[in-house]
Design a protein around this motif. Structure first.
Motif, PDB file in Angstrom:
ATOM      1  N   THR A  77       0.808  -1.112   0.083  1.00  9.99           N
ATOM      2  CA  THR A  77      -0.039  -0.011   0.027  1.00  9.99           C
ATOM      3  C   THR A  77       0.824   1.341   0.042  1.00  9.99           C
ATOM      4  N   GLY A  78       0.386   2.302  -0.838  1.00  9.64           N
ATOM      5  CA  GLY A  78       0.850   3.665  -0.660  1.00  9.64           C
ATOM      6  C   GLY A  78       2.287   3.692  -1.087  1.00  9.64           C
ATOM      7  N   CYS A  79       2.822   2.704  -2.296  1.00 10.13           N
ATOM      8  CA  CYS A  79       4.192   2.500  -2.740  1.00 10.13           C
ATOM      9  C   CYS A  79       4.116   3.239  -4.085  1.00 10.13           C
ATOM     10  N   PHE A  80       5.232   3.762  -4.524  1.00 12.58           N
ATOM     11  CA  PHE A  80       5.551   4.409  -6.056  1.00 12.58           C
ATOM     12  C   PHE A  80       6.337   3.170  -6.504  1.00 12.58           C
ATOM     13  N   ILE A  81       5.925   2.449  -7.448  1.00 10.96           N
ATOM     14  CA  ILE A  81       6.674   1.528  -8.220  1.00 10.96           C
ATOM     15  C   ILE A  81       6.795   1.583  -9.771  1.00 10.96           C
ATOM     16  N   GLY A  82       8.253   1.910  -9.973  1.00 18.80           N
ATOM     17  CA  GLY A  82       8.435   2.245 -11.440  1.00 18.80           C
ATOM     18  C   GLY A  82       8.644   3.811 -11.335  1.00 18.80           C
ATOM     19  N   GLY A 108      -3.186  -2.061  -2.816  1.00 21.78           N
ATOM     20  CA  GLY A 108      -4.134  -1.074  -2.599  1.00 21.78           C
ATOM     21  C   GLY A 108      -3.829   0.028  -2.158  1.00 21.78           C
ATOM     22  N   GLY A 109      -3.589   1.365  -2.819  1.00 20.45           N
ATOM     23  CA  GLY A 109      -4.085   2.667  -2.597  1.00 20.45           C
ATOM     24  C   GLY A 109      -3.084   3.507  -1.697  1.00 20.45           C
ATOM     25  N   ILE A 110      -3.577   4.376  -0.815  1.00 18.41           N
ATOM     26  CA  ILE A 110      -2.943   5.356  -0.296  1.00 18.41           C
ATOM     27  C   ILE A 110      -2.003   6.228  -0.808  1.00 18.41           C
ATOM     28  N   GLY A 111      -2.272   6.816  -1.946  1.00 17.30           N
ATOM     29  CA  GLY A 111      -1.190   7.507  -2.402  1.00 17.30           C
ATOM     30  C   GLY A 111      -0.203   6.958  -3.391  1.00 17.30           C
ATOM     31  N   GLY A 112      -0.270   5.365  -3.724  1.00 17.30           N
ATOM     32  CA  GLY A 112       0.560   5.049  -4.555  1.00 17.30           C
ATOM     33  C   GLY A 112       0.290   5.031  -6.028  1.00 17.30           C
ATOM     34  N   ILE A 138      -7.168  -5.938  -5.689  1.00 19.32           N
ATOM     35  CA  ILE A 138      -6.481  -4.820  -6.480  1.00 19.32           C
ATOM     36  C   ILE A 138      -7.200  -3.628  -6.412  1.00 19.32           C
ATOM     37  N   GLY A 139      -7.113  -2.766  -5.456  1.00 13.53           N
ATOM     38  CA  GLY A 139      -7.869  -1.625  -5.138  1.00 13.53           C
ATOM     39  C   GLY A 139      -8.794  -1.984  -3.714  1.00 13.53           C
ATOM     40  N   THR A 140      -8.948  -0.858  -2.799  1.00 15.27           N
ATOM     41  CA  THR A 140      -9.472  -1.625  -1.639  1.00 15.27           C
ATOM     42  C   THR A 140     -10.943  -0.796  -1.235  1.00 15.27           C
ATOM     43  N   SER A 141     -10.924   0.074  -1.841  1.00 13.31           N
ATOM     44  CA  SER A 141     -12.331   1.024  -1.347  1.00 13.31           C
ATOM     45  C   SER A 141     -12.829   1.957  -2.356  1.00 13.31           C
ATOM     46  N   GLY A 142     -13.891   2.360  -2.189  1.00 14.35           N
ATOM     47  CA  GLY A 142     -14.593   3.487  -2.893  1.00 14.35           C
ATOM     48  C   GLY A 142     -13.783   4.765  -2.876  1.00 14.35           C
ATOM     49  N   THR A 143     -13.121   4.867  -2.051  1.00 13.96           N
ATOM     50  CA  THR A 143     -12.325   6.377  -2.068  1.00 13.96           C
ATOM     51  C   THR A 143     -10.844   6.370  -2.605  1.00 13.96           C
ATOM     52  N   THR A 168     -10.737 -12.888  -7.982  1.00 14.34           N
ATOM     53  CA  THR A 168      -9.905 -11.539  -8.174  1.00 14.34           C
ATOM     54  C   THR A 168     -10.907 -10.397  -8.237  1.00 14.34           C
ATOM     55  N   VAL A 169     -10.465  -9.295  -7.284  1.00 14.40           N
ATOM     56  CA  VAL A 169     -11.223  -8.195  -7.170  1.00 14.40           C
ATOM     57  C   VAL A 169     -10.527  -7.097  -7.884  1.00 14.40           C
ATOM     58  N   ILE A 170     -10.852  -6.283  -8.973  1.00 12.50           N
ATOM     59  CA  ILE A 170     -10.211  -5.285  -9.400  1.00 12.50           C
ATOM     60  C   ILE A 170     -11.207  -4.158  -9.262  1.00 12.50           C
ATOM     61  N   PHE A 171     -10.856  -3.009  -8.270  1.00 10.16           N
ATOM     62  CA  PHE A 171     -11.837  -2.232  -7.940  1.00 10.16           C
ATOM     63  C   PHE A 171     -11.397  -0.960  -7.653  1.00 10.16           C
ATOM     64  N   ASN A 172     -11.952   0.248  -7.859  1.00 14.52           N
ATOM     65  CA  ASN A 172     -11.392   1.510  -7.565  1.00 14.52           C
ATOM     66  C   ASN A 172      -9.895   1.961  -8.173  1.00 14.52           C
ATOM     67  N   ASN A 173      -9.643   1.597  -9.148  1.00 11.80           N
ATOM     68  CA  ASN A 173      -8.518   1.833  -9.859  1.00 11.80           C
ATOM     69  C   ASN A 173      -8.511   2.898 -10.835  1.00 11.80           C
ATOM     70  N   TYR A 174      -7.518   3.653 -11.073  1.00 14.51           N
ATOM     71  CA  TYR A 174      -7.463   4.506 -12.220  1.00 14.51           C
ATOM     72  C   TYR A 174      -6.298   3.956 -13.241  1.00 14.51           C
TER      73      TYR A 174
END
Length: 208
Positions: A77-82, A108-112, A138-143, A168-174
């Protein structure tokens, strides 16, 4: 901050390896870069690890690899990868996150952000007799706090390959856009999401 760079471990291991006996570890708040065999590997029946607020870029293999049937319940969570900032090009040579035969993991998320790797998030279980990959999120909430930004990777941004992948759940991703979702970014690969083989129970998006 701390940068682990140009690190060449004995053999072909990643810069940091969590294996048997490492369950419940937390790795947070520093950078792994320019390591020839990859950034971080989680394997060997280790469970319940937290990887957060990392910058993992320009490594010679996967940014993070998670593998093995007894390796489960890990969170990234919250990681910058690449990328170091979310907008620069600092890709790893293979997938940003690679999961093989490992279940119950959450990405999932928190600014990554995941940007400019050879592939984005890859789940592989390529043999009918391989251990299954189940219950990956992959993605953890609606926010915005639960969102992944997965974009600009050379191959597919999310890739599920194999016959023993399920639920597999792929949810709330850009996917394929910038962090605000307001404009597209150039994609090196063919597709945002690819599912190959007899994967079952995959959900993309909110079921509401």
């Amino acid at each position: 901050g701390v940068v682990l760079s140009f690190f060449e471990p004995t053999g072909s291991g990643a810069a940091i390896v969590l294996s048997s006996g490492s369950s419940g570890s937390t790795i947070t708040g520093f950078s792994i870069a320019l390591c020839p065999f990859g950034g971080l590997r989680i394997s060997g029946n280790t469970t319940g690890n937290l990887i957060s607020d990392m910058k993992i870029y320009l490594n010679g293999s996967h940014g993070i690899a998670i593998s093995g049937s007894g390796t489960s319940d890990n969170t990234v969570t919250g990681c910058f990868i690449g990328t170091r900032t979310g907008s620069d090009t600092q890709g790893n040579a293979a997938s940003g996150i690679y999961i093989y035969a490992s279940s119950n993991n959450t990405i999932g998320g928190i600014g990554g952000a995941m940007d400019r790797n050879d592939g984005g998030i890859s789940l592989f279980s390529t043999s009918p007799t391989a251990d299954s990959i189940t219950n990956t999120e992959i993605g953890t909430s609606g926010t915005s706090a639960g969102r992944n930004v997965i974009t600009g990777n050379s191959d597919q941004n999310i890739n599920l390959v194999g016959d023993t992948i399920s639920n597999t759940v792929i949810f709330n991703n850009y996917i394929g856009v910038n962090a605000t979702g307001t404009s597209g970014l150039p994609q090196g690969g063919n597709t945002g999401i690819v599912i190959t083989g007899a994967a079952t129970g995959t959900r993309i998006g909110d079921d509401s």
